[in-house]
Design an enzyme around this catalytic site. Structure first.
Site, PDB file in Angstrom:
ATOM      1  NE  ARG A   4      16.451  13.182  31.571  1.00 16.03           N
ATOM      2  CZ  ARG A   4      15.418  14.005  31.413  1.00 16.03           C
ATOM      3  NH1 ARG A   4      15.647  15.299  31.284  1.00 16.03           N
ATOM      4  NH2 ARG A   4      14.176  13.539  31.381  1.00 16.03           N
ATOM      5  CG  HIS A  10      14.088   7.793  26.033  1.00 12.38           C
ATOM      6  ND1 HIS A  10      13.977   6.584  26.686  1.00 12.38           N
ATOM      7  CD2 HIS A  10      14.318   8.715  27.005  1.00 12.38           C
ATOM      8  CE1 HIS A  10      14.123   6.765  27.987  1.00 12.38           C
ATOM      9  NE2 HIS A  10      14.330   8.045  28.211  1.00 12.38           N
ATOM     10  CE1 TYR A  19      19.168   9.360  38.598  1.00  7.98           C
ATOM     11  CE2 TYR A  19      18.295   8.860  36.424  1.00  7.98           C
ATOM     12  CZ  TYR A  19      18.326   9.663  37.539  1.00  7.98           C
ATOM     13  OH  TYR A  19      17.517  10.767  37.612  1.00  7.98           O
TER      14      TYR A  19
END
Length: 701
Positions: free
Chosen positions: A373, A433, A466
């Site tokens: 992302r 990922h 985050y």
């Protein structure tokens, strides 16, 4: 205890996590505007829950029905619906409470019936100038297939036109992609009040001005509604279709996928509700939820603070990492020692600056990075384009199947490809990922590699909210294995061995088992044994069973789990040595960390992988050892701070009660603030030591 009581259904655990988010909205110690924003976060989370978790269970029911299977999934779906409805009721009550609380602060969120004459005139003018050009009603004729145009997760006003005994229905999309959802009304002289009206209510006010002159009616009424579709899609794997083409088609499928939830204003007439359910093909397995007059509460994440500063969190400006200071460039700093960044406490600018320098550094030969992302206007991605223009070899692995970011990643893939970047779409059947960056420099006669291994995405925006760790290293053993991961991505069928990194799906399960087994052996030998784990989700039964075995052997286990947790702590003889907390606060806890005591010589790992079967066995993930003793201790210190949190920590138990950690008379510790102060002191001490070293160097000359 029976075996089925040793595992909490992950879907119910997820709802328990979202209940913790709702607790933040209920917490009177949280600033008022932040409480309203937590309502938005809760709503956004719940939207995703229905798209993914709820849809998955519904799909399983349909499969079982075809195959004649049992009704376990039906029972689970019923429990999920009951819990979600209870949370929705709590949400509505909290919303009403917060509206009153805002009014006490002279901030008024009004509807169309609460406007005075001056405001009414202004709103109608605003409607004609700004809103009307974006409003096109869709008439719900018998021959129209609503499913083909109704957008997933958009708020609509369902309009009922009545003429005598005849009814006509229409839908109006609330154009929040074109206009702000929250409209500030002009302040009036002599009134110290801030007034906000939602775009929804502006459209409700002016319904007659939309339809008048086109349709005859006696009464005209509007009711809020929203539909959530199944987020899954099937990919065609024909050879003639590229993954990019498959993903584009998959997204088109999602746009017309079957509904899993229909939320409607509870005042909607029964006949209208039945008509809409018929047109939307709502089944009895779907969730039909009555609600208030506002949907798409996720927009409240951006609710504006039009009041005093104290209504928001005090700013915690990201700090600069002193390890970079005193060097000509970032590479010299990383070569001198490993650097650990901890977002959002540290600035993400360090990462964008590293890639910017690499884009024009004459010594840099190549840049490799994998993208899951990224921000829409990413400086980092633009630097990769600049690097190609400067003659560097740039390889970008783009994960096209990053859920809900697929469209953005497809667009970035096209931009990068057009610029001359070598874009790779990864390994068929496996999401990538991992969070890796590899920069190769020609230094003298040698090629020197610099690696980034992280727990979070290369995303400038989310790095502000985050919490994540990012390791920057010039350790050539680790860097060589990062290079090997990229090689594995490009050629997954070529044999590869990892001696330092733990890489899914190659060796994660066996290596994690080995680390846990070592602690079990130490405990059985009478030695001190301990495991500290921090992940977002813990649902893999194999890993849970291994943790149960460790607890039964006497290993002391502490865990911080933000989201889903299927492990049941506190079961006598099984998990009575396991303590689990969850922390929900202003930042979203996102790192994955494993610490094993290792007979007094702790091993510390950071990872991109949650402890879920998909991450361990079916994705490409990377877990890296922290070699620098200084950085190992820093991570351990940070975890220890979290375990003494007496403000935002909740205990995870088999009842999913979300009880706050006992506060007693101890000094209050809010771990995110304490970590900020801790790292500020680390940077201060680092600068002090550097200053002392510089003084010593000058005096010795």
């Amino acid at each position: 205890m029976s075996a089925d009581k040793l595992y909490i259904d992950k879907e119910l655990s997820w709802l328990s996590f979202n209940e913790r988010v709702l607790q933040e909205a209920a917490d009177k110690t949280v600033p008022l505007i932040e409480r309203i924003r937590f309502l938005g976060i809760f709503s956004n989370n719940l939207d995703e829950f229905y798209k993914v978790r709820f849809a998955d269970v519904k799909r399983q029911i349909l499969i079982n029905r075809e195959r004649g299977g049992n009704d376990i999934s039906k029972h689970l779906l019923s429990r999920m619906q009951s819990k979600a409805l209870k949370l929705n009721q709590d949400f509505d009550n909290l919303y009403n409470e917060l509206i009153l609380e805002m009014a006490r602060r002279r901030i008024f969120l009004v509807n169309e019936t609460q406007l005075d004459e001056i405001q009414l005139k202004w709103v109608k003018k605003y409607f004609h100038k700004e809103v009307l050009p974006h409003v096109t009603p869709i008439m719900l004729r018998d021959d129209i297939d609503v499913m083909q145009f109704l957008k997933d997760e958009y708020a609509y006003i369902a309009v009922e036109m009545r003429s005598g005994d005849e009814f006509k229905y229409a839908l109006i999309e609330i154009p929040t992609d074109q206009l702000p959802r929250f409209v500030m009304l002009p302040e009036q002289k002599g009134k110290r009040r801030k007034t906000i009206i939602l775009l929804d209510n502006i459209i409700r006010l002016c319904l007659d001005e939309i339809f008048r002159g086109f349709y005859d009616y006696d009464t005209l009424n509007g009711y809020a509604m929203k539909m959530t579709r199944d987020a899954e899609y099937d990919l065609r794997h024909e050879v003639e279709y590229s993954l990019l083409e498959q993903m584009s088609e998959g997204l088109s499928q999602r746009l017309t996928a079957l509904p899993v939830r229909f939320v409607y204003e509870r005042e909607m007439p029964e006949a209208m509700l039945k008509f809409l359910c018929y047109k939307l093909k709502i089944s009895h397995y779907d969730s039909l939820i009555p609600g208030g007059r506002y949907h798409n509460f996720k927009d409240f994440i951006s609710f504006p603070n039009v009041g005093r500063d104290y209504l928001e969190n005090k700013p915690l400006p990201p700090m600069t990492c002193a390890d970079f200071e005193g060097y000509a460039n970032a590479f010299d700093a990383i070569r001198a020692q490993d650097i650990l960044l901890h977002y959002p406490y540290h600035s993400f600018e360090h990462m964008t600056e590293l890639v910017r320098q690499a884009s024009f550094d004459p010594k840099v030969v190549s840049i490799k990075i994998n993208i899951y992302r990224v921000a829409k206007d990413s400086k980092l991605m633009n630097s990769l384009v600049d690097a190609v223009h400067n003659g560097k070899r740039v390889v970008v692995v783009v994960e096209l199947q990053a859920r809900f970011d697929e469209e953005a990643n497809i667009e970035w893939s096209r931009i990068l490809t057009d610029a001359g970047v070598h874009v790779i779409f990864g390994v068929p059947g496996m999401k990538i990922h991992a969070k890796l960056l590899l920069i190769t420099r020609k230094e003298g006669d040698e090629f020197v590699r610099y690696a980034h291994i992280g727990t979070g995405n290369f995303h400038e925006r989310t790095a502000r909210i985050y919490t994540d760790f990012a390791l920057l290293t010039a350790n050539q053993e680790l860097a060589a294995e990062v290079r090997a991961v990229f090689g594995y991505i490009e050629n997954p069928f070529r044999p590869v061995k990892f001696n330092h990194l733990i890489v899914s799906p190659r060796n994660s399960r066996t290596q994690i088992y080995r680390l846990l087994d070592s602690e079990i052996a130490n405990a059985k030998a009478g030695k001190k044994a301990a495991i500290t784990l921090k992940v977002n989700n813990l649902v893999d039964k194999g890993l849970i069973n291994k943790l149960y075995g460790a607890s039964a052997a006497g290993v002391k286990i502490r865990m911080i789990i933000r989201g889903m947790c299927s492990l049941v702590p506190g079961v006598e003889g099984v998990s009575d040595n396991i303590e689990i907390i969850s922390i929900i606060d202003r930042f979203l806890e996102h790192p994955r960390v494993l610490v094993v005591h290792n007979d007094g010589n702790p091993q510390v790992f950071i990872s991109s992988a949650d402890w879920m079967e998909r991450n361990i066995d079916h994705r490409i993930e990377v877990m890296a050892p922290i070699r620098d003793e200084r950085l190992k201790q820093r991570i351990i210190d940070i975890l220890n701070i979290q375990f003494i949190d007496t403000v935002k920590a909740r205990r995870i138990d088999k009842e999913m009660s979300n009880q706050y950690v006992e506060r007693g008379n101890r000094r209050k510790v809010r771990s995110q603030i304490a970590i900020y102060d801790y790292l500020k002191n680390v940077e201060k001490q680092t600068r002090k030591a550097k200053g002392q070293q510089e003084t010593n160097d000058n005096s010795s000359q």
